[in-house]
Scaffold this motif. Structure first.
Motif, PDB file in Angstrom:
ATOM      1  N   LEU A 141       0.823  -1.211   0.000  1.00 19.61           N
ATOM      2  CA  LEU A 141       0.000   0.000   0.000  1.00 19.61           C
ATOM      3  C   LEU A 141       0.858   1.263   0.000  1.00 19.61           C
ATOM      4  CD1 LEU A 141      -2.807  -0.872   2.605  1.00 19.61           C
ATOM      5  CD2 LEU A 141      -2.831  -1.188   0.115  1.00 19.61           C
ATOM      6  N   ARG A 142       0.338   2.291  -0.654  1.00 21.65           N
ATOM      7  CA  ARG A 142       0.912   3.634  -0.567  1.00 21.65           C
ATOM      8  C   ARG A 142       0.205   4.340   0.579  1.00 21.65           C
ATOM      9  NH1 ARG A 142      -0.678   5.616  -6.384  1.00 21.65           N
ATOM     10  NH2 ARG A 142      -2.567   4.596  -5.600  1.00 21.65           N
ATOM     11  N   VAL A 143       0.955   4.693   1.614  1.00 15.85           N
ATOM     12  CA  VAL A 143       0.363   5.162   2.865  1.00 15.85           C
ATOM     13  C   VAL A 143       0.694   6.626   3.101  1.00 15.85           C
ATOM     14  CG1 VAL A 143       0.272   4.830   5.375  1.00 15.85           C
ATOM     15  CG2 VAL A 143       0.538   2.846   3.852  1.00 15.85           C
ATOM     16  N   GLY A 144      -0.308   7.382   3.517  1.00 14.73           N
ATOM     17  CA  GLY A 144      -0.118   8.745   3.975  1.00 14.73           C
ATOM     18  C   GLY A 144      -0.400   8.811   5.468  1.00 14.73           C
ATOM     19  N   LEU A 145       0.497   9.431   6.209  1.00 12.71           N
ATOM     20  CA  LEU A 145       0.402   9.490   7.663  1.00 12.71           C
ATOM     21  C   LEU A 145       0.417  10.935   8.127  1.00 12.71           C
ATOM     22  CD1 LEU A 145       0.574   8.091  10.506  1.00 12.71           C
ATOM     23  CD2 LEU A 145       3.074   8.120  10.208  1.00 12.71           C
ATOM     24  N   VAL A 146      -0.596  11.308   8.906  1.00 11.13           N
ATOM     25  CA  VAL A 146      -0.645  12.631   9.522  1.00 11.13           C
ATOM     26  C   VAL A 146      -0.253  12.463  10.984  1.00 11.13           C
ATOM     27  CG1 VAL A 146      -2.043  14.663  10.020  1.00 11.13           C
ATOM     28  CG2 VAL A 146      -2.546  13.264   7.995  1.00 11.13           C
ATOM     29  N   GLY A 147       0.888  13.032  11.366  1.00  8.46           N
ATOM     30  CA  GLY A 147       1.337  12.946  12.746  1.00  8.46           C
ATOM     31  C   GLY A 147       2.561  12.071  12.885  1.00  8.46           C
ATOM     32  N   ALA A 148       3.655  12.664  13.366  1.00  9.68           N
ATOM     33  CA  ALA A 148       4.922  11.945  13.487  1.00  9.68           C
ATOM     34  C   ALA A 148       5.392  11.871  14.936  1.00  9.68           C
ATOM     35  CB  ALA A 148       5.991  12.622  12.627  1.00  9.68           C
ATOM     36  N   GLY A 149       4.450  11.929  15.876  1.00  7.45           N
ATOM     37  CA  GLY A 149       4.783  11.784  17.283  1.00  7.45           C
ATOM     38  C   GLY A 149       5.007  10.332  17.649  1.00  7.45           C
ATOM     39  N   GLY A 150       4.840  10.015  18.952  1.00  5.90           N
ATOM     40  CA  GLY A 150       5.097   8.651  19.404  1.00  5.90           C
ATOM     41  C   GLY A 150       4.214   7.633  18.727  1.00  5.90           C
ATOM     42  N   ALA A 151       2.896   7.888  18.693  1.00  2.36           N
ATOM     43  CA  ALA A 151       1.983   6.942  18.044  1.00  2.36           C
ATOM     44  C   ALA A 151       2.264   6.861  16.551  1.00  2.36           C
ATOM     45  CB  ALA A 151       0.535   7.345  18.297  1.00  2.36           C
ATOM     46  N   GLY A 152       2.450   8.021  15.915  1.00  5.41           N
ATOM     47  CA  GLY A 152       2.728   8.024  14.482  1.00  5.41           C
ATOM     48  C   GLY A 152       4.007   7.278  14.140  1.00  5.41           C
ATOM     49  N   SER A 153       5.033   7.437  14.964  1.00  8.83           N
ATOM     50  CA  SER A 153       6.295   6.742  14.713  1.00  8.83           C
ATOM     51  C   SER A 153       6.128   5.240  14.828  1.00  8.83           C
ATOM     52  CB  SER A 153       7.362   7.232  15.696  1.00  8.83           C
ATOM     53  OG  SER A 153       7.645   8.595  15.498  1.00  8.83           O
ATOM     54  N   ALA A 154       5.422   4.789  15.869  1.00 12.72           N
ATOM     55  CA  ALA A 154       5.188   3.353  16.035  1.00 12.72           C
ATOM     56  C   ALA A 154       4.399   2.793  14.857  1.00 12.72           C
ATOM     57  CB  ALA A 154       4.449   3.093  17.343  1.00 12.72           C
ATOM     58  N   ILE A 155       3.420   3.545  14.398  1.00  9.41           N
ATOM     59  CA  ILE A 155       2.600   3.128  13.258  1.00  9.41           C
ATOM     60  C   ILE A 155       3.457   3.045  11.995  1.00  9.41           C
ATOM     61  CG2 ILE A 155       0.812   3.997  11.686  1.00  9.41           C
ATOM     62  CD1 ILE A 155      -0.633   4.992  14.301  1.00  9.41           C
ATOM     63  N   ALA A 156       4.313   4.045  11.776  1.00 14.38           N
ATOM     64  CA  ALA A 156       5.150   4.063  10.578  1.00 14.38           C
ATOM     65  C   ALA A 156       6.033   2.834  10.506  1.00 14.38           C
ATOM     66  CB  ALA A 156       5.997   5.337  10.562  1.00 14.38           C
ATOM     67  N   PHE A 157       6.697   2.497  11.591  1.00  8.90           N
ATOM     68  CA  PHE A 157       7.601   1.349  11.580  1.00  8.90           C
ATOM     69  C   PHE A 157       6.837   0.027  11.474  1.00  8.90           C
ATOM     70  CE2 PHE A 157      10.661   4.415  13.418  1.00  8.90           C
ATOM     71  CZ  PHE A 157      11.693   4.217  12.518  1.00  8.90           C
ATOM     72  N   ALA A 158       5.673  -0.058  12.117  1.00 10.10           N
ATOM     73  CA  ALA A 158       4.890  -1.293  12.018  1.00 10.10           C
ATOM     74  C   ALA A 158       4.438  -1.530  10.584  1.00 10.10           C
ATOM     75  CB  ALA A 158       3.682  -1.229  12.951  1.00 10.10           C
ATOM     76  N   LEU A 159       4.018  -0.485   9.907  1.00  7.38           N
ATOM     77  CA  LEU A 159       3.596  -0.627   8.507  1.00  7.38           C
ATOM     78  C   LEU A 159       4.786  -0.936   7.605  1.00  7.38           C
ATOM     79  CD1 LEU A 159       1.010   2.285   8.298  1.00  7.38           C
ATOM     80  CD2 LEU A 159       0.512  -0.160   8.284  1.00  7.38           C
ATOM     81  N   ALA A 160       5.918  -0.292   7.872  1.00  7.55           N
ATOM     82  CA  ALA A 160       7.117  -0.586   7.075  1.00  7.55           C
ATOM     83  C   ALA A 160       7.518  -2.047   7.234  1.00  7.55           C
ATOM     84  CB  ALA A 160       8.254   0.338   7.501  1.00  7.55           C
ATOM     85  N   ASP A 161       7.412  -2.558   8.448  1.00  9.54           N
ATOM     86  CA  ASP A 161       7.763  -3.961   8.690  1.00  9.54           C
ATOM     87  C   ASP A 161       6.841  -4.918   7.943  1.00  9.54           C
ATOM     88  OD1 ASP A 161       9.840  -3.250  10.340  1.00  9.54           O
ATOM     89  OD2 ASP A 161       8.747  -3.574  12.211  1.00  9.54           O
ATOM     90  N   ARG A 162       5.645  -4.440   7.584  1.00  6.67           N
ATOM     91  CA  ARG A 162       4.686  -5.299   6.876  1.00  6.67           C
ATOM     92  C   ARG A 162       4.673  -5.046   5.389  1.00  6.67           C
ATOM     93  NH1 ARG A 162       3.865  -4.910  11.948  1.00  6.67           N
ATOM     94  NH2 ARG A 162       2.882  -6.587  13.150  1.00  6.67           N
ATOM     95  N   GLY A 163       5.686  -4.357   4.894  1.00 11.59           N
ATOM     96  CA  GLY A 163       5.912  -4.302   3.452  1.00 11.59           C
ATOM     97  C   GLY A 163       5.088  -3.307   2.677  1.00 11.59           C
ATOM     98  N   ILE A 164       4.773  -2.153   3.281  1.00 10.54           N
ATOM     99  CA  ILE A 164       4.079  -1.140   2.482  1.00 10.54           C
ATOM    100  C   ILE A 164       4.976  -0.686   1.329  1.00 10.54           C
ATOM    101  CG2 ILE A 164       2.612  -0.377   4.373  1.00 10.54           C
ATOM    102  CD1 ILE A 164       4.505   2.043   4.727  1.00 10.54           C
ATOM    103  N   ARG A 165       4.333  -0.149   0.301  1.00  5.89           N
ATOM    104  CA  ARG A 165       5.084   0.300  -0.883  1.00  5.89           C
ATOM    105  C   ARG A 165       5.816   1.613  -0.619  1.00  5.89           C
ATOM    106  NH1 ARG A 165       2.106   1.589  -6.661  1.00  5.89           N
ATOM    107  NH2 ARG A 165       3.791   2.780  -7.641  1.00  5.89           N
ATOM    108  N   SER A 166       5.138   2.549   0.076  1.00  3.35           N
ATOM    109  CA  SER A 166       5.745   3.851   0.337  1.00  3.35           C
ATOM    110  C   SER A 166       5.019   4.516   1.492  1.00  3.35           C
ATOM    111  CB  SER A 166       5.672   4.753  -0.902  1.00  3.35           C
ATOM    112  OG  SER A 166       4.314   5.008  -1.243  1.00  3.35           O
ATOM    113  N   LEU A 167       5.689   5.510   2.085  1.00  2.44           N
ATOM    114  CA  LEU A 167       5.123   6.261   3.201  1.00  2.44           C
ATOM    115  C   LEU A 167       5.354   7.742   2.972  1.00  2.44           C
ATOM    116  CD1 LEU A 167       3.880   6.212   6.119  1.00  2.44           C
ATOM    117  CD2 LEU A 167       6.245   6.299   6.953  1.00  2.44           C
ATOM    118  N   SER A 168       4.270   8.520   3.069  1.00  3.45           N
ATOM    119  CA  SER A 168       4.352   9.981   3.023  1.00  3.45           C
ATOM    120  C   SER A 168       3.863  10.511   4.365  1.00  3.45           C
ATOM    121  CB  SER A 168       3.487  10.551   1.894  1.00  3.45           C
ATOM    122  OG  SER A 168       3.893  10.025   0.644  1.00  3.45           O
ATOM    123  N   VAL A 169       4.616  11.418   4.960  1.00  2.00           N
ATOM    124  CA  VAL A 169       4.311  11.904   6.309  1.00  2.00           C
ATOM    125  C   VAL A 169       4.198  13.415   6.311  1.00  2.00           C
ATOM    126  CG1 VAL A 169       5.060  11.971   8.723  1.00  2.00           C
ATOM    127  CG2 VAL A 169       5.577   9.961   7.310  1.00  2.00           C
TER     128      VAL A 169
END
Length: 281
Positions: free
Chosen positions: A136-164
């Protein structure tokens, strides 16, 4: 999202194990309302109790609390998610990358281990609307503690890209640099282009207030976009607009449910022998 009917709570006895919900302030915390019914449904003889620790006393009082012999775990909320780390003997890889812990358990040898479960909860919320993060191509609003945990969890599951995007651009840039270093294409944007996304996640505080608007420009919503808003209010401007646009959408309740299940598994407190015996008769 509907939850199973609460099971009758086990009576508190001298054998009941304790799990603390630690934060400051703590009155608004909903975790006891989520964990205690789950303990009851699983026949686990444990109870979660809210514990408010004064911020200027945390480094002195928390180690004393952790020495209680019948305390098997703690769930940690603001402002202590980073401050508890030096008190733990082991911290999992996800928590190390994020720099925060939201649950810790006492291991059989008496040492303490911490982890972070915001990302696990988010992945559960995505799966609750019929999606897998892979590709998936993922867009994330918020780069705090929750956002950071979410970003790495999604990256670990093979998302195509991340925009923050974040109201603090330097924080977003730090997160995307770390995600990119770990091998997932990631970029920081002033505003997300929803047309280029498969999944939009709001991990910002926008939506917590009843009069809050949306964290993104809603004109770009399209029916192929899935939306997860981790704010725990039943309805937010973003969720309401997503549903009107035909998007698959989940709110904070779906993330909380998945996160609660994962933390109970992590704590490893077994079912009460008396409840297990009763259920098998």
């Amino acid at each position: 999202m509907s939850f199973p009917a609460p099971a009758p709570a086990l009576p508190l006895t001298g054998a009941t194990r304790l799990v603390g919900m630690v934060g400051n302030p703590i009155r608004q915390a909903k975790s006891p309302e989520n964990f205690n019914p789950l303990f009851a449904r699983r026949g686990i003889d444990a109870v979660m109790v809210p514990i408010e620790v004064e911020s200027d006393r945390f480094e002195a009082d928390m180690p004393a609390l952790m020495r209680l012999a019948n305390l098997d775990g703690v769930v940690v909320t603001m402002p202590f998610k980073a401050r508890i780390i030096p008190m733990l003997d082991h911290v999992d890889e996800a928590a190390r990358r994020v720099g925060a812990v939201n649950a810790a358990r006492r291991r059989p040898d008496g040492t303490w281990e911490g982890g972070i479960f915001d990302g696990v909860g988010l992945v559960g919320a995505v799966r609750s609307i019929g999606l897998e993060p892979t590709g998936l191509r993922v867009g994330l609003v918020g780069a705090g503690g929750a956002g950071s945990a979410i970003a790495f969890a999604l990256a670990d599951r093979g998302i195509r890209s991340l925009s923050v995007t974040d109201r603090e651009p330097d924080r977003a840039a730090s997160l995307t640099a770390r995600v990119a270093q770990a091998g997932t294409p990631a970029e920081t944007l002033a505003a997300l282009d929803l047309a280029q996304l498969d999944l939009l996640i709001n991990a910002s505080p926008v939506g917590m207030g009843p009069d809050d608007g949306s964290p993104v420009d809603l004109s770009g919503l399209h029916a192929r976009l899935a939306v997860v808003d981790i704010v725990t209010r039943p309805a937010t401007a973003l969720l309401e607009a997503a549903r009107r646009s035909g998007c698959r959408a989940a709110g904070g309740a779906a993330m909380v449910a998945a996160q609660t299940e994962a933390i109970v598994e992590f704590l490893g407190i077994g079912p009460s022998e008396s409840r297990t015996t009763a259920q098998t008769k």
